[in-house]
Design a protein around this motif. Sequence first.
Motif, PDB file in Angstrom:
ATOM      1  N   GLU A  61       0.839  -1.195   0.000  1.00  0.00           N
ATOM      2  CA  GLU A  61       0.000   0.000   0.000  1.00  0.00           C
ATOM      3  C   GLU A  61       0.874   1.244   0.000  1.00  0.00           C
ATOM      4  O   GLU A  61       1.871   1.318   0.716  1.00  0.00           O
ATOM      5  N   GLY A  62       0.529   2.204  -0.832  1.00  0.00           N
ATOM      6  CA  GLY A  62       1.294   3.436  -0.925  1.00  0.00           C
ATOM      7  C   GLY A  62       2.402   3.383  -1.969  1.00  0.00           C
ATOM      8  O   GLY A  62       3.040   4.394  -2.246  1.00  0.00           O
ATOM      9  N   GLN A  63       2.627   2.225  -2.533  1.00  0.00           N
ATOM     10  CA  GLN A  63       3.657   2.065  -3.560  1.00  0.00           C
ATOM     11  C   GLN A  63       3.240   2.799  -4.835  1.00  0.00           C
ATOM     12  O   GLN A  63       2.066   2.808  -5.195  1.00  0.00           O
ATOM     13  N   SER A  65       2.521   3.585  -8.654  1.00  0.00           N
ATOM     14  CA  SER A  65       1.951   2.773  -9.728  1.00  0.00           C
ATOM     15  C   SER A  65       2.986   2.553 -10.831  1.00  0.00           C
ATOM     16  O   SER A  65       3.742   3.462 -11.175  1.00  0.00           O
ATOM     17  N   ASP A  83      -0.697  -1.018  -8.731  1.00  0.00           N
ATOM     18  CA  ASP A  83      -0.939   0.270  -8.075  1.00  0.00           C
ATOM     19  C   ASP A  83      -1.078   0.036  -6.583  1.00  0.00           C
ATOM     20  O   ASP A  83      -2.149  -0.345  -6.104  1.00  0.00           O
ATOM     21  N   GLY A  84      -0.008   0.228  -5.857  1.00  0.00           N
ATOM     22  CA  GLY A  84      -0.032   0.014  -4.418  1.00  0.00           C
ATOM     23  C   GLY A  84      -0.234  -1.443  -4.088  1.00  0.00           C
ATOM     24  O   GLY A  84       0.567  -2.297  -4.460  1.00  0.00           O
ATOM     25  N   ASP A  85      -1.347  -1.756  -3.428  1.00  0.00           N
ATOM     26  CA  ASP A  85      -1.603  -3.132  -3.003  1.00  0.00           C
ATOM     27  C   ASP A  85      -2.620  -3.834  -3.891  1.00  0.00           C
ATOM     28  O   ASP A  85      -3.287  -4.768  -3.462  1.00  0.00           O
TER      29      ASP A  85
END
Length: 136
Positions: A61-63, A65, A83-85
Amino acid sequence: MTNLKTFIRNAHLKPWDGVIILLLILSSFLPILIFGQTQTATKEAVLRVDGTEITRFDLVEGQQSYTYLYEDEDGDYNLLEIDGDRIRIKEANCGDQICVRRGWASKNGETIVCLPHKMVIEIQASDGSETDDLIY
């Protein structure tokens, strides 16, 4: 101060009883502190084509895209978006486009399948647990 002494005398409490009661109240919150610190397993998406694992994507999460293009020797391709998680197939050159319409997958055990390209994307917990559910 005299009211407190009168209350203690009338309630048949001894001076250390208040300290014991306070310690019992504080210790009742101890399980929340111990068991409230749950470790959440990280998730990853496993990309398989015709049963062979191609790569794994960490789903955090927060990664930021990004996209990944898989193309086989026949020219079949799938453009994956992470895109994130969560993960999805953003674009594919298969005829039915079911894999593209499937949308995002983010929960442990979810899959995205592209049958014409024999591609499967499966979400797994990195620690091998079965579900995302927390047990309270």
